[in-house]
Design a protein around this motif. Structure first.
Motif, PDB file in Angstrom:
ATOM      1  N   TRP A  13       0.837  -1.208   0.000  1.00  0.00           N
ATOM      2  CA  TRP A  13       0.000   0.000   0.000  1.00  0.00           C
ATOM      3  C   TRP A  13       0.875   1.263   0.000  1.00  0.00           C
ATOM      4  O   TRP A  13       0.593   2.229  -0.717  1.00  0.00           O
ATOM      5  CB  TRP A  13      -0.927  -0.040   1.227  1.00  0.00           C
ATOM      6  CG  TRP A  13      -1.858   1.127   1.306  1.00  0.00           C
ATOM      7  CD1 TRP A  13      -1.837   2.135   2.221  1.00  0.00           C
ATOM      8  CD2 TRP A  13      -2.967   1.412   0.440  1.00  0.00           C
ATOM      9  NE1 TRP A  13      -2.854   3.025   1.980  1.00  0.00           N
ATOM     10  CE2 TRP A  13      -3.565   2.614   0.890  1.00  0.00           C
ATOM     11  CE3 TRP A  13      -3.498   0.778  -0.681  1.00  0.00           C
ATOM     12  CZ2 TRP A  13      -4.668   3.181   0.263  1.00  0.00           C
ATOM     13  CZ3 TRP A  13      -4.602   1.348  -1.305  1.00  0.00           C
ATOM     14  CH2 TRP A  13      -5.181   2.530  -0.842  1.00  0.00           C
ATOM     15  N   ASP A  14       1.972   1.250   0.808  1.00  0.00           N
ATOM     16  CA  ASP A  14       2.897   2.393   0.836  1.00  0.00           C
ATOM     17  C   ASP A  14       3.478   2.631  -0.556  1.00  0.00           C
ATOM     18  O   ASP A  14       3.558   3.771  -1.034  1.00  0.00           O
ATOM     19  CB  ASP A  14       4.078   2.124   1.794  1.00  0.00           C
ATOM     20  CG  ASP A  14       3.635   2.042   3.239  1.00  0.00           C
ATOM     21  OD1 ASP A  14       2.609   2.665   3.562  1.00  0.00           O
ATOM     22  OD2 ASP A  14       4.302   1.345   4.021  1.00  0.00           O
ATOM     23  N   LEU A  15       3.892   1.536  -1.197  1.00  0.00           N
ATOM     24  CA  LEU A  15       4.490   1.647  -2.532  1.00  0.00           C
ATOM     25  C   LEU A  15       3.470   2.218  -3.512  1.00  0.00           C
ATOM     26  O   LEU A  15       3.783   3.108  -4.318  1.00  0.00           O
ATOM     27  CB  LEU A  15       4.970   0.274  -3.032  1.00  0.00           C
ATOM     28  CG  LEU A  15       6.147  -0.342  -2.270  1.00  0.00           C
ATOM     29  CD1 LEU A  15       6.446  -1.733  -2.783  1.00  0.00           C
ATOM     30  CD2 LEU A  15       7.389   0.520  -2.405  1.00  0.00           C
ATOM     31  N   LEU A  16       2.236   1.723  -3.416  1.00  0.00           N
ATOM     32  CA  LEU A  16       1.190   2.158  -4.346  1.00  0.00           C
ATOM     33  C   LEU A  16       0.868   3.640  -4.143  1.00  0.00           C
ATOM     34  O   LEU A  16       0.873   4.415  -5.104  1.00  0.00           O
ATOM     35  CB  LEU A  16      -0.072   1.300  -4.149  1.00  0.00           C
ATOM     36  CG  LEU A  16      -1.238   1.672  -5.056  1.00  0.00           C
ATOM     37  CD1 LEU A  16      -0.930   1.285  -6.498  1.00  0.00           C
ATOM     38  CD2 LEU A  16      -2.521   0.991  -4.611  1.00  0.00           C
ATOM     39  N   ILE A  17       0.648   4.029  -2.901  1.00  0.00           N
ATOM     40  CA  ILE A  17       0.261   5.419  -2.606  1.00  0.00           C
ATOM     41  C   ILE A  17       1.359   6.383  -3.056  1.00  0.00           C
ATOM     42  O   ILE A  17       1.101   7.381  -3.726  1.00  0.00           O
ATOM     43  CB  ILE A  17      -0.020   5.586  -1.088  1.00  0.00           C
ATOM     44  CG1 ILE A  17      -1.358   4.940  -0.748  1.00  0.00           C
ATOM     45  CG2 ILE A  17      -0.012   7.047  -0.663  1.00  0.00           C
ATOM     46  CD1 ILE A  17      -2.571   5.669  -1.269  1.00  0.00           C
ATOM     47  N   ASN A  18       2.607   6.061  -2.694  1.00  0.00           N
ATOM     48  CA  ASN A  18       3.715   6.944  -3.078  1.00  0.00           C
ATOM     49  C   ASN A  18       3.903   6.990  -4.584  1.00  0.00           C
ATOM     50  O   ASN A  18       4.224   8.039  -5.145  1.00  0.00           O
ATOM     51  CB  ASN A  18       5.005   6.509  -2.380  1.00  0.00           C
ATOM     52  CG  ASN A  18       5.022   6.942  -0.932  1.00  0.00           C
ATOM     53  OD1 ASN A  18       5.186   8.112  -0.630  1.00  0.00           O
ATOM     54  ND2 ASN A  18       4.802   6.011  -0.035  1.00  0.00           N
ATOM     55  N   SER A  19       3.689   5.850  -5.235  1.00  0.00           N
ATOM     56  CA  SER A  19       3.791   5.817  -6.703  1.00  0.00           C
ATOM     57  C   SER A  19       2.729   6.725  -7.321  1.00  0.00           C
ATOM     58  O   SER A  19       3.020   7.500  -8.237  1.00  0.00           O
ATOM     59  CB  SER A  19       3.591   4.392  -7.228  1.00  0.00           C
ATOM     60  OG  SER A  19       4.553   3.550  -6.704  1.00  0.00           O
ATOM     61  N   VAL A  20       1.523   6.627  -6.809  1.00  0.00           N
ATOM     62  CA  VAL A  20       0.426   7.432  -7.370  1.00  0.00           C
ATOM     63  C   VAL A  20       0.698   8.924  -7.145  1.00  0.00           C
ATOM     64  O   VAL A  20       0.548   9.737  -8.066  1.00  0.00           O
ATOM     65  CB  VAL A  20      -0.936   7.015  -6.739  1.00  0.00           C
ATOM     66  CG1 VAL A  20      -2.035   7.997  -7.109  1.00  0.00           C
ATOM     67  CG2 VAL A  20      -1.308   5.612  -7.186  1.00  0.00           C
ATOM     68  N   ILE A  21       1.152   9.260  -5.928  1.00  0.00           N
ATOM     69  CA  ILE A  21       1.432  10.683  -5.631  1.00  0.00           C
ATOM     70  C   ILE A  21       2.519  11.210  -6.567  1.00  0.00           C
ATOM     71  O   ILE A  21       2.376  12.260  -7.190  1.00  0.00           O
ATOM     72  CB  ILE A  21       1.876  10.856  -4.151  1.00  0.00           C
ATOM     73  CG1 ILE A  21       0.692  10.575  -3.218  1.00  0.00           C
ATOM     74  CG2 ILE A  21       2.413  12.264  -3.906  1.00  0.00           C
ATOM     75  CD1 ILE A  21       1.065  10.505  -1.754  1.00  0.00           C
TER      76      ILE A  21
END
Lengths: 406, 231
Positions: free
Chosen positions: A371-379
């Motif tokens: 989830w951390d990877l996904l959120i930071n990627s999206v941001i």
């Protein structure tokens, strides 16, 4: 904007990256990758510290539920009956009491003040993994008397001079050595060191453990009281369920019942809040750096290609195609940068799982969730798209004559 | 085919008014190879840009096949240029990151009435016609100036435009390469009945034009076959 236009825009973007300045492309990807790593590294490190502290607290101090004396009381009394009650409850794997007593340890010329904890080894094994952390000798057995296990920092190292020690120790005591323990009540006894452990959790590593039977000898009577009781839940049972059960069975009348979450919110809650502020600052700085870098890269690209853009418009290429050309370039750079960032982050995570950051108080590794990877990627991706599309939009709207004269 | 009526373009540079085009009226017939000649600053390129919808006239009217171009929106002008016009610029203006084939295909790829297969076929054919089929996978920087200009011509012709505009296409070429390029223009004009409007200031290019208009100070000073007919 049809499929054909998007296809042409994508082709132009792809070719520009493939056949344009390779060093500029690689550096841009590297910068995005580093920004991603920066975005995720610090928060993951803090998460790791938080997780590490939480795990160590649960493993070595509180377990899932902690029962402490009621306000105003020094001990939990009527221990045997309370333990029988708790151990018979649904969802409880085991309850383990601890009773501590201050003592002076004497070994050769060394003297050290230590808190000696009395445990029931069989019960303690079920709630705490200290028995898995033995670096020398073995853990206490249920019927042991005259034997003690101590933390490695306290045992010390015979090769280190006393003045060079990080903390006071017994100067390199080994398994099998005899140690004199003077308790606060005047009782003195020689113990054989049965084992030396190292958990990485300072309060435990600076304590010593003896059996409940031994402590009863120290006190000179049967011990039907404890400083606290730690309760381990069976898999599938929540802490809250155990707490509710304990309260409904009336254990609350004999002690204060708190789940690990209750305790964490009081103890490390403030620390985690501070970490969250630092994480937010780190995230904002990284996003700003990425946005500015990509904005500059695409602005320079568009400024250098103004004439080219004018020509493309002249031959009938719509401004939307030109805008999406640069947009796609930034999307490709962003995706590659994020992939690089994820790889760097995961490599760091693997490295730190093998070589965690260790302090005398706690040890920490990178705690990263998908989830951390996904959120930071999206941001980061959104920031990249905005940074790319703004200059692309501006240049695509430029008048043909002005662009061609550039 | 093209009717130009009282076309004017006035630039303001501070308080000074520059009349780049000063009342140009002109008709161009289908299949004509028209040369626009004149000294520097006479308004040749300005006229070409007005006709090519690359610039907006201050006043006057351009009508092509009965359509008044002054009423077109920005997007309609872009589509008009894509579907009806072809352009050759003096500095070739190829996309440096695209191969010869990709450069030539680019305008065709954007047309909604062409399939990918047609684009490839048309691009291949036109490259064969200009004799650069064997260089189709090369980048522009790997070609000589003359070859690049031939690619530029192929790109302009791939959509089989109604009108081909050329702005001093031989300005950066030596005489030999200029002749190769001009011979291609002639071949296209004669073989395909292609209307061509070309700006040039080289006197020897006259031999390629059916009709020549000469400009001076934004006005037509002569109009006729190889300058024979005075305006």
């Amino acid at each position: 904007m049809g499929q054909k236009e998007l296809k042409v825009a994508f082709l132009l973007a792809l070719r520009s990256l493939q056949r344009g300045s390779r060093s500029s492309t690689i550096l841009t990807i590297l910068i995005i990758g580093m920004c991603f790593t920066n975005m995720i590294f610090l928060p993951s490190m803090f998460s790791g510290i938080g997780q590490g502290i939480t795990k160590q607290l649960v493993d070595y101090e509180t377990s899932n539920v902690l029962i402490t004396p009621k306000s105003g009381d020094q001990y939990i009394t009527d221990l045997d009956a309370t333990l029988d009650l708790i151990n018979g409850m649904p969802g409880v794997q085991r309850a383990s009491p601890q009773y501590s007593k201050g003592a002076i340890f004497k070994y050769r010329q060394r003297v050290l003040g230590v808190s000696v904890r009395a445990i029931s080894p069989m019960d303690e094994k079920e709630v705490s993994p200290v028995y898995t952390k033995m670096v020398a000798g073995s853990y206490l057995g249920e019927g042991d008397t005259g034997e003690i296990i101590i933390g490695k920092p306290m045992a010390g190292d015979a090769t280190v001079r006393q003045e060079d020690e990080f903390q006071p120790s017994l100067g390199g005591i080994r398994v099998g050595d005899s140690i004199t323990v003077e308790y606060g009540n005047g009782y003195t006894k020689d113990y054989r060191v049965k084992g030396i452990y190292y958990t990485g959790w300072s309060p435990v590593d600076n304590a010593a453990f003896v059996t409940w039977t031994d402590m009863e000898q120290v006190e000179g009577k049967s011990l039907d009281k404890a400083d606290y009781i730690t309760v381990k839940a069976k898999p599938g049972y929540t802490e809250q369920f155990i707490k509710n059960e304990l309260l409904s069975y009336g254990v609350g009348g004999n002690g204060k019942v708190q789940t690990m979450t209750d305790l964490l919110s009081k103890s490390v809650g403030k620390v985690l809040q501070s970490f969250a502020i630092i994480n937010m600052v780190s995230l904002i700085v990284s996003v700003i750096i990425t946005t500015v870098v990509l904005f500059i890269v695409i602005t320079i690209k568009t400024l250098n290609s103004r004439k080219q853009i004018g020509i493309l418009k002249a031959i009938g290429v719509d401004k939307a195609v030109i805008m999406h050309n640069y947009g796609f370039q930034v999307i490709i750079l962003g995706i590659l940068g994020i992939i690089l960032g994820i790889i760097i982050t995961l490599v760091l995570a693997v490295y730190m799982s093998v070589h965690p950051i260790v302090t005398p108080e706690w040890s920490a590794y990178l705690y990263i969730t998908p989830w951390d990877l996904l959120i930071n990627s999206v941001i980061l991706f959104c920031a990249a798209v905005v940074a790319g599309y703004v200059p692309a939009y501006q240049v695509s709207r430029e008048d043909i004559q002005t662009a061609m004269r550039a | 085919m093209i009717e130009i009526t009282d076309l004017r373009k006035i630039y303001r540079m501070g308080n000074v008014e520059v009349r780049a085009l000063d009342g140009v009226t002109l008709d161009i017939e289908k299949g004509e190879f028209l040369g626009i000649m004149g000294p520097s600053g006479s308004g040749k390129t300005t006229l070409l840009h007005m006709l090519g919808l690359l610039d907006i006239p201050t006043s006057g009217k351009i009508v092509i096949d009965g359509m008044d171009l002054s009423h077109l929106s920005d997007y309609e002008k872009t589509m008009f240029r894509l579907y009806k016009y072809g352009y050759v610029f003096q500095d070739y203006a190829l996309v440096p990151d695209l191969t010869v084939m990709e450069n030539v295909s680019l305008p065709a790829m954007l047309r909604k009435d062409r399939t990918e297969e047609q684009c490839r076929k048309d691009s291949f054919e036109i490259l064969q016609k200009i004799g650069l089929c064997d260089r189709r996978d090369h980048l522009p920087r790997e070609l000589s100036g003359g070859q690049q200009q031939r690619v530029s011509l192929a790109r302009a012709m791939v959509n089989k435009p109604d009108i081909l505009f050329a702005d001093e296409p031989c300005a950066n070429l030596d005489t030999e390469n200029s002749r190769v390029v001009l011979d291609l223009f002639r071949e296209i004009n004669e073989g395909m009945q292609q209307t061509i409007v070309m700006v040039s200031h080289e006197d020897w290019h006259k031999e390629y034009f059916h009709r020549i208009i000469r400009l001076r100070d934004g006005k037509i000073i002569s109009d006729g076959t190889n300058g024979a007919k005075s305006h």
